[in-house]
Write a protein that holds these residues in place. Structure first.
Motif, mmCIF file in Angstrom:
data_model
loop_
_atom_site.group_PDB
_atom_site.id
_atom_site.type_symbol
_atom_site.label_atom_id
_atom_site.label_comp_id
_atom_site.label_asym_id
_atom_site.label_seq_id
_atom_site.Cartn_x
_atom_site.Cartn_y
_atom_site.Cartn_z
ATOM 1 N N LYS A 1 0.849 -1.204 0.000
ATOM 2 C CA LYS A 1 0.000 0.000 0.000
ATOM 3 C C LYS A 1 0.883 1.253 0.000
ATOM 4 O O LYS A 1 1.716 1.440 0.872
ATOM 5 N N LYS B 1 -10.016 12.827 8.616
ATOM 6 C CA LYS B 1 -9.492 12.408 9.923
ATOM 7 C C LYS B 1 -9.386 13.612 10.852
ATOM 8 O O LYS B 1 -9.258 14.745 10.388
ATOM 9 N N ASP C 1 -2.545 10.171 3.885
ATOM 10 C CA ASP C 1 -3.945 9.791 4.060
ATOM 11 C C ASP C 1 -4.650 10.808 4.956
ATOM 12 O O ASP C 1 -4.551 10.746 6.179
ATOM 13 N N GLY D 1 -7.253 2.356 1.587
ATOM 14 C CA GLY D 1 -6.164 1.406 1.310
ATOM 15 C C GLY D 1 -6.669 0.217 0.516
ATOM 16 O O GLY D 1 -6.085 -0.186 -0.494
ATOM 17 N N ASP E 1 1.605 6.220 5.644
ATOM 18 C CA ASP E 1 0.633 5.292 5.070
ATOM 19 C C ASP E 1 1.152 4.621 3.789
ATOM 20 O O ASP E 1 0.419 3.909 3.123
ATOM 21 N N GLY F 1 -6.753 1.110 11.776
ATOM 22 C CA GLY F 1 -6.545 1.476 13.170
ATOM 23 C C GLY F 1 -7.004 0.338 14.083
ATOM 24 O O GLY F 1 -6.465 0.148 15.172
ATOM 25 N N VAL G 1 -4.279 -1.883 15.152
ATOM 26 C CA VAL G 1 -3.458 -1.301 16.220
ATOM 27 C C VAL G 1 -4.132 -1.550 17.570
ATOM 28 O O VAL G 1 -3.479 -1.882 18.567
ATOM 29 N N ILE H 1 -16.626 -0.696 3.807
ATOM 30 C CA ILE H 1 -16.426 -0.863 5.248
ATOM 31 C C ILE H 1 -17.449 -1.841 5.802
ATOM 32 O O ILE H 1 -18.508 -2.056 5.207
ATOM 33 N N ALA I 1 -11.483 4.520 4.199
ATOM 34 C CA ALA I 1 -11.099 3.122 3.978
ATOM 35 C C ALA I 1 -10.592 3.014 2.542
ATOM 36 O O ALA I 1 -11.147 2.305 1.705
ATOM 37 N N MET J 1 0.032 10.229 9.103
ATOM 38 C CA MET J 1 -0.484 9.547 7.912
ATOM 39 C C MET J 1 0.451 9.680 6.704
ATOM 40 O O MET J 1 0.176 9.167 5.631
HETATM 41 N N1 BES Z 1 -4.228 4.391 7.006
HETATM 42 C C1 BES Z 1 -5.373 4.131 7.789
HETATM 43 C C2 BES Z 1 -5.131 3.082 8.860
HETATM 44 C C3 BES Z 1 -4.325 3.526 10.039
HETATM 45 C C4 BES Z 1 -4.922 4.180 11.092
HETATM 46 C C5 BES Z 1 -3.006 3.212 10.106
HETATM 47 C C6 BES Z 1 -4.165 4.540 12.190
HETATM 48 C C7 BES Z 1 -2.257 3.567 11.204
HETATM 49 C C8 BES Z 1 -2.843 4.229 12.253
HETATM 50 C C9 BES Z 1 -6.518 3.624 6.913
HETATM 51 O O1 BES Z 1 -6.551 4.120 5.621
HETATM 52 C C10 BES Z 1 -7.777 4.031 7.575
HETATM 53 O O2 BES Z 1 -8.014 5.195 7.683
HETATM 54 N N2 BES Z 1 -8.572 3.077 8.014
HETATM 55 C C11 BES Z 1 -9.798 3.348 8.679
HETATM 56 C C12 BES Z 1 -10.814 2.350 8.213
HETATM 57 C C13 BES Z 1 -12.207 2.650 8.679
HETATM 58 C C14 BES Z 1 -12.712 3.894 8.029
HETATM 59 C C15 BES Z 1 -13.093 1.485 8.343
HETATM 60 C C16 BES Z 1 -9.544 3.221 10.174
HETATM 61 O O3 BES Z 1 -8.811 2.327 10.592
HETATM 62 O O4 BES Z 1 -10.064 4.054 10.918
#
Ligand code: BES
Ligand code: MN
Ligand code: ZN
Length: 504
Positions: free
Chosen positions: A277, A289, A282, A362, A300, A389, A392, A447, A360, A297
């Motif tokens: 990716k 965000k 992002d 990626g 990313d 996230g 994490v 999502i 969402a 980001m």
């Molecule tokens: N790049 C983010 C994921 C991310 C979040 C990586 C925090 C590292 C730390 C990804 O593109 C994203 O924003 N994912 C969303 C998905 C959700 C909208 C379903 C997320 O994790 O909030």
């Protein structure tokens, strides 16, 4: 960095600015520490009783010991002997290398590789030593107005002492560790560079540069028009929200000999394809965000960086076999043509996607790269992404998330992660979770709601991977550290290289 091996005979006469010897808890000396101790009438035994705890990674410098050629002997704590492990060894090497960097030394020698350890070979420990030195000497100053040249690590030569019969294995391990360190350093710097410098175009240039440096890698970088011609409607829907031009990077590595599969693996032809990716920033898009840590980001694109770093290491080591790196890269920004919640786009596979959340993104760029991967008739496809996230939340910054329906592939990746000290934890991928991705207006939604966010993201990708054996690595928690020591980690280059080494 120059890595070298020497024999461990007549240790006390070995000339080096700093010599590392290991000490276990309870006053137990490693063989090398014992030799040095005897050379200076019990100097080490005396000092460990009074002022050295031998906790893992603790160091104590002894200067100008009688009968010892090295002006500094660095005691390195190894913890309890009964608990000594490859991980302890790596931490000890890192502590020594860090000391050498802080003391501005240009050259040093470690005896730690020769300390036997049940779960690892000399080759693996030599690899870990070189990787630890790479870690300790990594330094980022690319975007400082006036880089502090004095602050740059001076360490230029690192030697390890092993027995004569272990020399060739140790050399091989050092070579692998050096290549790993170079690959990790590339991945880290790309991760650390800001989004206004490390753009999709920049990543394309880095890939082309690798192609010029290594004749074994053929690089093609596709622009927006060419991506359009491929029908990557999902990828392009993310890219069109930004003025920055997208790129689709294709790297094709061919080693001289075909890879012999390890016995557990099926005798599959076809390359291993790594898909990374490459969102160079992002913002979340229209589903924007919060501001607080949005700067992070820029990381990313760490999946993409790990693909570049791994291919660099593979080419350096001239591994046998064929490996393809695919990187869809763009920004996730918001302008007048950005994706809106509710938009429906058509992926390269033909599946339509309802974009319920533009953050969402990626999975929207990866799905088209995963479809593109089919043309290589791959034996295995692994995608690497800072995807959720939720991952994490589930695993923190210790384990990367591993998702695969193939038990053999999952086990290989779990084992490689343990071996490389770059661990992954297997997460579920049951079909039952697919329910959450149902859309009223398209074939699939992007999502699946709050429950099991890392799993439904993987489920989304799985819909585009029917043609081959596939695994997904969610590295959102492991590719970088936040907070005071904010920075890219270079993970999971160690895991990926180990996996490919095990296949070769
Ligand atoms: N790049 C983010 C994921 C991310 C979040 C990586 C925090 C590292 C730390 C990804 O593109 C994203 O924003 N994912 C969303 C998905 C959700 C909208 C379903 C997320 O994790 O909030
Ligand atoms: Mn996002
Ligand atoms: Zn993202």
């Amino acid at each position: 960095m120059e890595f070298g091996t020497h024999t461990s005979a007549s240790l006390h006469r070995h000339k080096t600015p700093a010599l590392a010897v290991g000490v276990f808890d309870d006053g137990i000396l490693s063989p090398a520490a014992d030799i040095i101790d005897r050379a200076d009438h019990g100097a080490i035994r005396a000092v460990i009783q009074s002022e050295f705890s031998a906790k893992v990674g603790a160091t104590l410098v002894l200067r100008n010991l009688a009968g010892v050629a090295a002006p500094r002997v660095v005691l390195v704590g190894l913890g309890k002997q009964s608990e000594y492990s490859p991980k302890t060894h790596a931490r000890a090497e890192q502590a020594f290398a860090t000391y050498c960097v802080q003391a501005h030394l240009t050259e040093a020698t470690s005896t730690l590789v020769s300390i036997s350890c049940a779960q690892s070979t000399i080759r693996e420990r030599a690899r870990a030593a070189a990787a630890a030195v790479g870690e300790a000497t990594y330094h980022y100053d690319a975007t400082l107005g006036k880089p502090d040249v004095q602050a740059r690590p001076k360490l230029k030569a690192f030697n390890i002492l092993v027995e004569r019969t272990d020399q060739s294995n140790a050399q091989r391990g050092l070579r692998e560790g050096a290549a790993l360190a170079e690959g990790m350093s590339l991945a880290r710097t790309l991760g650390n560079l800001p989004g206004n410098i490390c753009t999709p175009t920049y990543l394309g240039e880095i890939a082309k540069k690798l192609g010029r440096e290594f004749k074994s890698i053929k690089v093609t970088v596709l622009d927006r028009k060419q991506i359009q011609a491929l029908g990557m409607g999902s990828f392009l829907s993310v890219a069109k929200g930004s003025d920055e031009e997208p790129r689709f990077i294709v790297m094709h590595y061919k080693g001289s000999a075909p890879a012999k599969r390890a016995s557990k693996e099926p005798a599959a032809a076809g390359p291993v394809v790594l898909v990374g990716k490459g969102i160079t920033f992002d913002s979340g898009g229209i589903s924007i965000k919060p501001a607080a840590t949005m700067d992070e980001m820029k990381y990313d694109m760490c999946g993409a960086a790990s693909v570049l770093g791994t291919l660099r290491a593979v080419a350096e080591l001239e591994l046998p076999g064929e490996i393809v790196g695919l990187i869809p890269t763009c920004e996730n920004l918001l302008n007048g043509s950005a994706n809106k919640p509710g938009d429906v786009v058509t992926s390269m596979s033909g599946l339509t996607i309802e974009i319920l959340n533009t953050d969402a993104e990626g999975r929207l760029i990866l799905c088209d790269a995963l479809t593109y991967a089919e043309r290589f008739k791959p034996s295995t496809v692994i995608d690497i992404a800072t995807l959720t996230g939720a991952c994490v939340v589930a695993l923190g910054n210790v384990n990367s998330g591993l998702f695969s329906k193939d038990d053999v592939l999952a086990d290989s990746l779990l084992a490689a992660g343990r071996q490389a000290l770059d661990p992954v934890w297997r997460m579920p991928l049951d079909d039952a979770y697919q329910e959450q991705l149902k859309s009223n207006f398209a074939d699939i939604a992007n999502i699946g709601g709050p429950p099991a966010g890392a799993v439904t993201a993987a489920c989304f990708l799985s819909r585009f991977t029917k043609a081959y054996r596939w695994a997904h690595l969610d590295i959102a928690g492991t590719a970088w550290r936040g907070g005071k020591d904010k920075g890219s980690t270079g993970r999971p280059v160690p895991l990926l290289l180990q996996f490919l080494l095990n296949q070769a």
